[in-house]
Scaffold this motif. Structure first.
Motif: not given
Ligand code: FE2
Length: 316
Positions: A77, A80-81, A83-85, A87-89, A115
């Protein structure tokens, strides 16, 4: 370049009175820094990029792979935070950097690389750390002693880029022999070389650690321009006083760091550090962390069941 600026008689750091050299000859951009705190290990991880630049390449510094020692289970987790940042940026991970071989958490470097791609990087001084731990773990079968498990071993003072950002590394040993700080534009990421002013500096009792080296490394860092933003690798806020924080400035550290502000002599620093470190508990994730982190975050050899070793009666 002579970084260690101390008064010859008193041993006090006198960086504040120096005519400081610029740390970069060409510094076109300062980074945007996004910080992520892992409460379980009090670790700060960072995503670093140039927000206004068309180039979307970024670096991640000191990631965490969550680990439950009792069950031997890993979780993602914290990574994953990140990775999410990314990808979303719409960022592209160029570098996965470590300030040192952490003893209190597993790095998420291998998971991030799987990833998002990117190159893992750490100081060449990790070769000393590999040599130190090999007789303890007997890990030569899955932990190359030449550091080939990392994509890049940085030389001291090596200059590199993160997209449009200029970066340079400096060797800041003491906490471990391979500690490295990353200067990126007007920021420096110091890992465990220094903590926030009210917390102090990193312990120096791990194998190869040295309070004398730590003092010299702090002097290097305090010799940077005073408005340099300094991001630390952990925060251990005094109970009930404030929430975890990640950033201070070189000027604030010179003025107020409880262990190494400008009024502290080398001898006083070393004596207090060594006294305070005496008998300190071994971090409860030290054995898994060192094994995995020396492999750049790989849990084991490809194609084999991953195991961790618990060497008996080796550490005091
Ligand atoms: Fe550390």
């Amino acid at each position: 370049m002579d970084f260690l600026k101390t008064d010859a008689v008193s041993g006090r750091i006198i960086a504040a009175s120096l005519n400081l050299e610029p740390t970069m000859t060409h510094m076109p951009l300062n980074p945007t820094v996004v910080s992520f705190f892992d409460h379980a290990t009090a670790t700060w991880s960072y995503v670093v990029y140039a927000k206004e630049h068309a180039d979307r390449r970024c670096a991640i510094i000191d990631s965490v792979l969550d680990f439950d020692l009792s069950s031997g289970r890993t979780f993602t987790h914290s990574c994953d935070r990140l990775i999410e940042f990314v990808r979303t940026h719409d960022l592209k991970l160029e570098w996965i950097l470590e300030t040192h071989i952490h003893a209190d958490h597993l790095t998420g470097a291998a998971y991030l690389k799987e990833k998002l791609g990117g190159k893992t990087g750490i100081s060449r001084h990790i070769l000393d750390v590999l040599k130190t731990w090999e007789p303890i773990f007997h890990n030569e079968a899955n932990t190359p002693r030449d550091g080939a498990q990392f994509d890049h071993l940085f030389e001291d003072d090596e200059v590199f880029t993160i997209g449009g950002l200029s970066a340079r590394i400096i060797h800041t040993p003491g906490h471990t022999p391979a500690d490295t700080s990353y200067i990126i534009g007007d920021t420096v990421f110091v890992g465990d070389a220094m903590f926030l002013p009210d917390v102090g500096t990193g312990r120096c009792d791990f194998p190869g650690g040295s309070a004398k080296d730590s003092f010299a490394s702090c002097a290097k860092l305090l010799n940077l321009p005073e408005d340099t933003r300094m991001y630390v690798g952990h925060d251990y806020p005094p109970e009930g006083k404030r929430p975890p924080m990640c950033m201070t400035t070189v000027g604030a550290q010179r003025h107020a760091n409880v262990r190494v502000h400008g009024g502290v002599t080398r001898d006083a620093f070393v004596a207090k550090r060594e006294t305070d470190d005496k008998g300190k508990a071994v971090p409860h994730l030290l054995l898994p962390s060192i094994q995995v982190n020396l492999r750049a975050g790989r849990l084991g050899v490809d194609g084999e069941e991953p195991f961790l070793k618990i060497p008996l009666n080796k550490l005091s």
